[in-house]
Design a protein around this motif. Structure first.
Motif, mmCIF file in Angstrom:
data_model
loop_
_atom_site.group_PDB
_atom_site.id
_atom_site.type_symbol
_atom_site.label_atom_id
_atom_site.label_comp_id
_atom_site.label_asym_id
_atom_site.label_seq_id
_atom_site.Cartn_x
_atom_site.Cartn_y
_atom_site.Cartn_z
ATOM 1 N N ILE A 93 -30.607 -65.515 -7.241
ATOM 2 C CA ILE A 93 -30.221 -66.939 -7.887
ATOM 3 C C ILE A 93 -28.722 -66.951 -7.408
ATOM 4 C CG2 ILE A 93 -29.353 -67.712 -10.045
ATOM 5 C CD1 ILE A 93 -31.816 -66.496 -11.108
ATOM 6 N N ARG A 94 -27.802 -65.885 -7.308
ATOM 7 C CA ARG A 94 -26.542 -65.909 -6.961
ATOM 8 C C ARG A 94 -26.311 -66.558 -5.451
ATOM 9 N NH1 ARG A 94 -25.683 -61.598 -9.916
ATOM 10 N NH2 ARG A 94 -25.792 -59.946 -8.260
ATOM 11 N N ARG A 95 -27.410 -66.051 -4.717
ATOM 12 C CA ARG A 95 -27.471 -66.417 -3.180
ATOM 13 C C ARG A 95 -27.584 -67.734 -3.112
ATOM 14 N NH1 ARG A 95 -28.333 -62.638 0.986
ATOM 15 N NH2 ARG A 95 -28.251 -64.453 2.137
ATOM 16 N N LEU A 96 -28.670 -68.304 -3.818
ATOM 17 C CA LEU A 96 -29.186 -69.536 -3.699
ATOM 18 C C LEU A 96 -28.012 -70.626 -4.183
ATOM 19 C CD1 LEU A 96 -32.728 -69.423 -5.380
ATOM 20 C CD2 LEU A 96 -32.340 -70.427 -2.910
ATOM 21 N N LYS A 97 -27.182 -70.317 -5.368
ATOM 22 C CA LYS A 97 -26.048 -70.934 -5.685
ATOM 23 C C LYS A 97 -25.071 -70.842 -4.475
ATOM 24 C CE LYS A 97 -26.243 -70.081 -10.575
ATOM 25 N NZ LYS A 97 -25.326 -69.522 -11.795
ATOM 26 N N LYS A 98 -24.739 -69.667 -3.885
ATOM 27 C CA LYS A 98 -23.836 -69.618 -2.880
ATOM 28 C C LYS A 98 -24.054 -70.618 -1.699
ATOM 29 C CE LYS A 98 -21.513 -65.406 -3.593
ATOM 30 N NZ LYS A 98 -21.386 -63.843 -3.108
ATOM 31 N N SER A 99 -25.424 -70.808 -1.454
ATOM 32 C CA SER A 99 -25.738 -71.720 -0.185
ATOM 33 C C SER A 99 -26.105 -73.090 -0.641
ATOM 34 C CB SER A 99 -27.175 -70.852 0.351
ATOM 35 O OG SER A 99 -27.186 -69.608 0.573
ATOM 36 N N GLY A 100 -25.564 -73.384 -1.730
ATOM 37 C CA GLY A 100 -25.569 -74.724 -1.813
ATOM 38 C C GLY A 100 -26.969 -75.519 -2.743
ATOM 39 N N PHE A 101 -27.507 -74.462 -3.401
ATOM 40 C CA PHE A 101 -28.499 -75.115 -4.462
ATOM 41 C C PHE A 101 -27.919 -75.079 -5.659
ATOM 42 C CE2 PHE A 101 -32.129 -74.775 -7.133
ATOM 43 C CZ PHE A 101 -33.079 -75.577 -6.395
ATOM 44 N N GLU A 102 -27.663 -76.124 -6.380
ATOM 45 C CA GLU A 102 -26.827 -76.411 -7.517
ATOM 46 C C GLU A 102 -28.126 -76.046 -8.670
ATOM 47 O OE1 GLU A 102 -24.897 -79.841 -10.348
ATOM 48 O OE2 GLU A 102 -25.049 -80.114 -8.015
ATOM 49 N N ILE A 103 -28.018 -75.044 -9.481
ATOM 50 C CA ILE A 103 -28.863 -74.878 -10.420
ATOM 51 C C ILE A 103 -28.405 -75.415 -11.855
ATOM 52 C CG2 ILE A 103 -29.982 -72.956 -11.762
ATOM 53 C CD1 ILE A 103 -29.663 -71.142 -9.217
ATOM 54 N N HIS A 104 -29.514 -76.206 -12.356
ATOM 55 C CA HIS A 104 -29.390 -76.826 -13.439
ATOM 56 C C HIS A 104 -29.653 -75.933 -14.803
ATOM 57 C CE1 HIS A 104 -28.058 -80.378 -11.599
ATOM 58 N NE2 HIS A 104 -29.136 -80.474 -10.918
ATOM 59 N N LYS A 105 -31.017 -75.422 -14.313
ATOM 60 C CA LYS A 105 -31.704 -74.502 -15.610
ATOM 61 C C LYS A 105 -32.653 -73.330 -15.094
ATOM 62 C CE LYS A 105 -33.295 -78.637 -18.170
ATOM 63 N NZ LYS A 105 -34.569 -79.332 -18.762
ATOM 64 N N ARG B 121 -36.125 -71.873 4.743
ATOM 65 C CA ARG B 121 -35.354 -70.971 5.519
ATOM 66 C C ARG B 121 -34.515 -70.011 5.031
ATOM 67 N NH1 ARG B 121 -30.869 -70.679 7.971
ATOM 68 N NH2 ARG B 121 -30.277 -73.022 7.808
ATOM 69 N N LEU B 122 -33.671 -70.714 4.049
ATOM 70 C CA LEU B 122 -32.768 -69.986 3.231
ATOM 71 C C LEU B 122 -33.437 -68.960 2.299
ATOM 72 C CD1 LEU B 122 -30.038 -69.289 2.129
ATOM 73 C CD2 LEU B 122 -30.501 -71.373 0.378
ATOM 74 N N ALA B 123 -34.553 -69.382 1.875
ATOM 75 C CA ALA B 123 -35.581 -68.362 0.999
ATOM 76 C C ALA B 123 -35.971 -67.329 1.560
ATOM 77 C CB ALA B 123 -36.574 -69.083 0.151
ATOM 78 N N LYS B 124 -36.431 -67.408 3.006
ATOM 79 C CA LYS B 124 -36.935 -66.304 3.492
ATOM 80 C C LYS B 124 -35.595 -65.459 4.327
ATOM 81 C CE LYS B 124 -40.884 -67.616 3.537
ATOM 82 N NZ LYS B 124 -41.571 -67.185 2.259
ATOM 83 N N ILE B 125 -34.418 -65.939 4.592
ATOM 84 C CA ILE B 125 -33.417 -65.005 4.648
ATOM 85 C C ILE B 125 -32.923 -64.250 3.527
ATOM 86 C CG2 ILE B 125 -30.711 -65.184 5.270
ATOM 87 C CD1 ILE B 125 -31.477 -67.776 7.135
ATOM 88 N N ILE B 126 -32.959 -64.864 2.314
ATOM 89 C CA ILE B 126 -32.633 -63.904 1.099
ATOM 90 C C ILE B 126 -33.538 -63.168 1.017
ATOM 91 C CG2 ILE B 126 -32.417 -64.249 -1.409
ATOM 92 C CD1 ILE B 126 -31.310 -67.313 -0.904
ATOM 93 N N GLU B 127 -34.987 -63.379 1.174
ATOM 94 C CA GLU B 127 -35.945 -62.534 0.743
ATOM 95 C C GLU B 127 -35.909 -61.406 1.866
ATOM 96 O OE1 GLU B 127 -39.474 -65.292 -0.550
ATOM 97 O OE2 GLU B 127 -39.405 -64.777 1.437
ATOM 98 N N GLN B 128 -35.554 -61.637 3.249
ATOM 99 C CA GLN B 128 -35.214 -60.517 3.961
ATOM 100 C C GLN B 128 -34.082 -59.815 3.709
ATOM 101 O OE1 GLN B 128 -35.114 -61.928 8.120
ATOM 102 N NE2 GLN B 128 -36.171 -60.168 8.726
ATOM 103 N N ASP B 129 -32.895 -60.439 3.230
ATOM 104 C CA ASP B 129 -31.540 -59.743 3.119
ATOM 105 C C ASP B 129 -31.763 -58.731 1.778
ATOM 106 O OD1 ASP B 129 -30.574 -61.022 5.372
ATOM 107 O OD2 ASP B 129 -29.051 -62.179 3.971
ATOM 108 N N LEU B 130 -32.736 -59.101 1.025
ATOM 109 C CA LEU B 130 -32.979 -58.258 -0.552
ATOM 110 C C LEU B 130 -34.017 -57.366 0.014
ATOM 111 C CD1 LEU B 130 -32.403 -60.937 -3.297
ATOM 112 C CD2 LEU B 130 -30.787 -59.317 -2.331
ATOM 113 N N GLY B 131 -34.364 -57.122 1.316
ATOM 114 C CA GLY B 131 -35.387 -55.953 1.588
ATOM 115 C C GLY B 131 -36.768 -56.285 1.616
ATOM 116 N N ARG B 132 -37.246 -57.617 1.559
ATOM 117 C CA ARG B 132 -38.373 -57.877 1.737
ATOM 118 C C ARG B 132 -38.829 -57.816 3.263
ATOM 119 N NH1 ARG B 132 -42.133 -63.234 -0.062
ATOM 120 N NH2 ARG B 132 -44.153 -62.414 1.090
ATOM 121 N N ASP B 133 -40.178 -57.091 3.530
ATOM 122 C CA ASP B 133 -40.559 -56.996 4.937
ATOM 123 C C ASP B 133 -41.569 -58.391 5.100
ATOM 124 O OD1 ASP B 133 -41.988 -56.651 7.236
ATOM 125 O OD2 ASP B 133 -42.888 -54.693 6.887
ATOM 126 N N LEU B 134 -40.999 -59.429 5.764
ATOM 127 C CA LEU B 134 -41.671 -60.599 5.904
ATOM 128 C C LEU B 134 -42.858 -60.501 6.722
ATOM 129 C CD1 LEU B 134 -38.624 -62.920 6.482
ATOM 130 C CD2 LEU B 134 -39.891 -62.549 4.164
#
Length: 151
Positions: free
Chosen positions: A21-33, A74-87
């Motif tokens: 969630i923090r990474r999505l926010k930092k990357s420009g996804f404005e979270i409302h709820k 693309r951002l979601a895949k980068i976050i997944e990979q950065d957090l240790g997911r083997d794509l």
């Protein structure tokens, strides 16, 4: 509104959800709820390894972004990979984090890399339950039902 589903069934599941969630926010996804977290059994194929049977923590976020759907994918895949997911791991294997685009406003997207609305979301209680907490009267495109009517 844009709705993303997040799930984790490995390691510190709550921490992985928070990091994503923090990474999505930092990357420009404005979270409302952000929905409450729900726990659900892993979806597994019939011959899955027994150690893959780990419960997920799931939630749904809704918000908006200036990015296009493919950029968020693309951002979601980068976050997944950065957090240790083997794509490259099996679709059914445990994962630290999984991020899916569920809905993108009222758009229908069908490309080789992205299908929106998410094809199976109406069949998955771990998506419908959090959606019901966020937007119980949201009419799901293509299904023409609300989370309240599906649950």
């Amino acid at each position: 509104m844009i709705y993303l589903g997040l799930g984790s069934n490995q390691g510190d599941r709550r921490a992985f959800l928070s990091h994503a969630i923090r990474r999505l926010k930092k990357s420009g996804f404005e979270i409302h709820k952000v929905s409450p977290i729900v726990e659900s059994p892993a979806l597994l194929k019939h011959d899955a390894l027994p150690e893959w049977n780990r419960p997920y923590l799931n939630l749904v976020i809704c918000g908006d972004t200036v990015h296009c759907p493919e950029e968020i994918l693309r951002l979601a895949k980068i976050i997944e990979q950065d957090l240790g997911r083997d794509l490259d791991a099996s679709r059914w294997s445990p994962r630290n984090i999984d991020i899916d685009i569920l809905l993108w406003h009222d758009q229908r997207i069908n490309s080789p890399t992205l299908i929106v609305p998410h094809a199976e979301m109406h069949k998955r209680s771990f998506v419908i339950t959090p959606l019901m907490h966020l937007s119980p009267h949201l009419i799901l495109p293509g299904i023409k039902l609300t989370p309240l009517h599906i649950s």
